[in-house]
Enzyme design. Structure first.
Site, PDB file in Angstrom:
ATOM      1  CB  SER A 143      -0.879   0.005   1.250  1.00 49.44           C
ATOM      2  OG  SER A 143      -1.500   1.263   1.416  1.00 49.44           O
ATOM      3  CE1 TYR A 157      -4.232  -1.931   5.176  1.00 46.22           C
ATOM      4  CE2 TYR A 157      -3.363   0.203   4.540  1.00 46.22           C
ATOM      5  CZ  TYR A 157      -3.898  -1.023   4.194  1.00 46.22           C
ATOM      6  OH  TYR A 157      -4.084  -1.340   2.873  1.00 46.22           O
TER       7      TYR A 157
HETATM    8  N1  LIG Z   1      -8.995  -0.481  -0.463  1.00 47.21           N
HETATM    9  C1  LIG Z   1      -7.934   0.291  -0.503  1.00 47.21           C
HETATM   10  O1  LIG Z   1      -8.022   1.513  -0.644  1.00 47.21           O
HETATM   11  C2  LIG Z   1      -6.561  -0.321  -0.415  1.00 47.21           C
HETATM   12  C3  LIG Z   1      -5.444   0.474  -0.671  1.00 47.21           C
HETATM   13  C4  LIG Z   1      -4.191  -0.102  -0.626  1.00 47.21           C
HETATM   14  C5  LIG Z   1      -4.038  -1.446  -0.352  1.00 47.21           C
HETATM   15  N2  LIG Z   1      -5.152  -2.190  -0.108  1.00 47.21           N
HETATM   16  C6  LIG Z   1      -4.956  -3.621   0.169  1.00 47.21           C
HETATM   17  O2  LIG Z   1      -5.606  -4.389  -0.823  1.00 47.21           O
HETATM   18  C7  LIG Z   1      -5.961  -5.661  -0.296  1.00 47.21           C
HETATM   19  C8  LIG Z   1      -7.418  -5.947  -0.590  1.00 47.21           C
HETATM   20  O3  LIG Z   1      -8.188  -4.969   0.038  1.00 47.21           O
HETATM   21  P1  LIG Z   1      -9.690  -4.620  -0.367  1.00 47.21           P
HETATM   22  O4  LIG Z   1      -9.794  -3.134  -0.364  1.00 47.21           O
HETATM   23  O5  LIG Z   1     -10.072  -5.391  -1.560  1.00 47.21           O
HETATM   24  O6  LIG Z   1     -10.414  -5.083   0.955  1.00 47.21           O
HETATM   25  P2  LIG Z   1     -11.677  -6.020   1.165  1.00 47.21           P
HETATM   26  O7  LIG Z   1     -12.039  -5.865   2.594  1.00 47.21           O
HETATM   27  O8  LIG Z   1     -12.701  -5.740   0.117  1.00 47.21           O
HETATM   28  O9  LIG Z   1     -11.049  -7.452   0.921  1.00 47.21           O
HETATM   29  C9  LIG Z   1     -10.227  -8.054   1.856  1.00 47.21           C
HETATM   30  C10 LIG Z   1     -10.271  -9.537   1.656  1.00 47.21           C
HETATM   31  O10 LIG Z   1      -9.429 -10.157   2.620  1.00 47.21           O
HETATM   32  C11 LIG Z   1     -10.155 -11.216   3.224  1.00 47.21           C
HETATM   33  N3  LIG Z   1      -9.611 -11.460   4.561  1.00 47.21           N
HETATM   34  C12 LIG Z   1      -9.539 -10.635   5.625  1.00 47.21           C
HETATM   35  N4  LIG Z   1      -8.984 -11.278   6.677  1.00 47.21           N
HETATM   36  C13 LIG Z   1      -8.688 -12.540   6.256  1.00 47.21           C
HETATM   37  C14 LIG Z   1      -8.097 -13.668   6.864  1.00 47.21           C
HETATM   38  N5  LIG Z   1      -7.691 -13.676   8.131  1.00 47.21           N
HETATM   39  N6  LIG Z   1      -7.948 -14.780   6.112  1.00 47.21           N
HETATM   40  C15 LIG Z   1      -8.358 -14.812   4.841  1.00 47.21           C
HETATM   41  N7  LIG Z   1      -8.924 -13.787   4.200  1.00 47.21           N
HETATM   42  C16 LIG Z   1      -9.092 -12.654   4.912  1.00 47.21           C
HETATM   43  C17 LIG Z   1     -11.600 -10.762   3.237  1.00 47.21           C
HETATM   44  O11 LIG Z   1     -12.454 -11.842   3.387  1.00 47.21           O
HETATM   45  C18 LIG Z   1     -11.675 -10.127   1.844  1.00 47.21           C
HETATM   46  O12 LIG Z   1     -11.858 -11.134   0.871  1.00 47.21           O
HETATM   47  C19 LIG Z   1      -5.658  -5.589   1.206  1.00 47.21           C
HETATM   48  O13 LIG Z   1      -4.409  -6.186   1.450  1.00 47.21           O
HETATM   49  C20 LIG Z   1      -5.585  -4.097   1.472  1.00 47.21           C
HETATM   50  O14 LIG Z   1      -4.763  -3.799   2.560  1.00 47.21           O
HETATM   51  C21 LIG Z   1      -6.403  -1.677  -0.125  1.00 47.21           C
END
Ligand SMILES: NC(=O)c1ccc[n+]([C@@H]2O[C@H](COP(=O)([O-])OP(=O)(O)OC[C@H]3O[C@@H](n4cnc5c(N)ncnc54)[C@H](O)[C@@H]3O)[C@@H](O)[C@H]2O)c1
Length: 252
Positions: A143, A157
């Site tokens: 991120s 985070y």
């Molecule tokens: N959304 C943003 O703005 C953003 C920005 C930068 C990075 N990210 C990263 O992108 C990735 C995906 O995020 P997203 O926005 O799609 O979030 P999201 O909440 O939509 O998806 C997260 C996923 O992780 C799964 N998850 C959570 N804990 C878990 C566990 N213990 N075991 C297995 N699965 C688990 C959830 O079930 C879900 O499928 C993450 O690593 C997040 O940190 C997100």
């Protein structure tokens, strides 16, 4: 160069905003997809979309913070497909609080899922890649918060994502001899149910957009091109890279 036909990709967090888009994108380029998340039923839509693209989909329930669960997920994948060519570690959580009040249990939870969970998945998949001697592609999800601080409560985070970036470089260095390329995509904020509260709050939206030269949040689809590139032969000379998909944020 970007063709993924015949490849098998595991996408953790496959029910989330990013995981779903990435699973779909890899399938459109020809890969069969294993999608994982803790709750099997949340994977139905992603699996159906992958199958609609003409590829095989195998949904598996897996808690990435639990070593047994991760090992079982990899075993089931190998029982079904016999190999794993690509791993994308999309599972992640974000719990935000002002640093002075960050509950330590929440800090530990974030580190457990984001850092330990990433390492466990990489370890379990790499063991098979090493055994098969065919190399492989691992793409972690970092991120922009792993590079830059932010006033909105990212002590857990942001720290976890900084660790994911360093872990990526470390694994790339150690596993280059096995022809396993390990890279990270590091997005800025993008639209998911998780970020809706921020992006729907005009004041917060303004604070976040001030930092993004391109002036908009990303969309989950903005991540797909980078993952296809890092998962394909096109990136064979690339390892240990943190690829920012951030509208220019890291350039400031
Ligand atoms: N959304 C943003 O703005 C953003 C920005 C930068 C990075 N990210 C990263 O992108 C990735 C995906 O995020 P997203 O926005 O799609 O979030 P999201 O909440 O939509 O998806 C997260 C996923 O992780 C799964 N998850 C959570 N804990 C878990 C566990 N213990 N075991 C297995 N699965 C688990 C959830 O079930 C879900 O499928 C993450 O690593 C997040 O940190 C997100």
């Amino acid at each position: 160069m970007f063709d993924l036909s015949g490849k098998v990709a595991v996408v953790t967090g496959g029910s989330g905003g990013a995981g779903r888009a990435i699973a779909n994108g890899l399938a459109l380029y020809g890969a069969d997809i294993v999608v994982t998340s803790r709750t099997l039923s949340t994977l139905e839509e992603t699996a159906a979309e992958v199958e609609k693209a003409g590829r095989k989909a195998l949904p598996i329930s897996c808690d990435v913070a639990d070593a047994d669960s991760v090992n079982q997920m990899v075993k089931k994948t190998l029982d079904e497909f016999g190999k794993i060519d690509i791993l994308v570690t999309c599972a992640g959580i974000a719990l935000r609080h002002p640093a002075e009040d960050m509950p330590i249990e929440e800090f530990e939870k974030v580190m457990d899922v984001n850092v330990k969970g990433t390492l466990l998945c990489c370890q379990a998949v790499a063991k098979d890649m090493i055994k098969r001697e065919q190399g492989g592609k691992i793409i972690t999800v970092g991120s922009i918060r792993g590079l830059q601080g932010h006033p909105a409560g990212y002590s857990g985070y942001g720290t976890s994502k900084g660790a994911v970036h360093m872990l990526t470089k470390q694994l790339a260095t150690e596993w280059a001899k096995f022809k396993i390329r390990v890279n990270s995509i590091a997005p800025c904020i993008f639209y998911t149910p998780l970020t809706e509260p921020i992006l729907n709050d005009p004041e917060m939206y303004k604070i976040f957009m001030q930092r993004i030269p391109l002036g908009r949040p990303a969309e989950p689809e903005d991540l797909v091109g980078a993952v296809v590139y890092l998962g394909s032969d096109a990136s064979d000379m690339v390892t240990g890279v943190i690829l920012y998909i951030d509208g220019g944020t890291s350039a400031w």
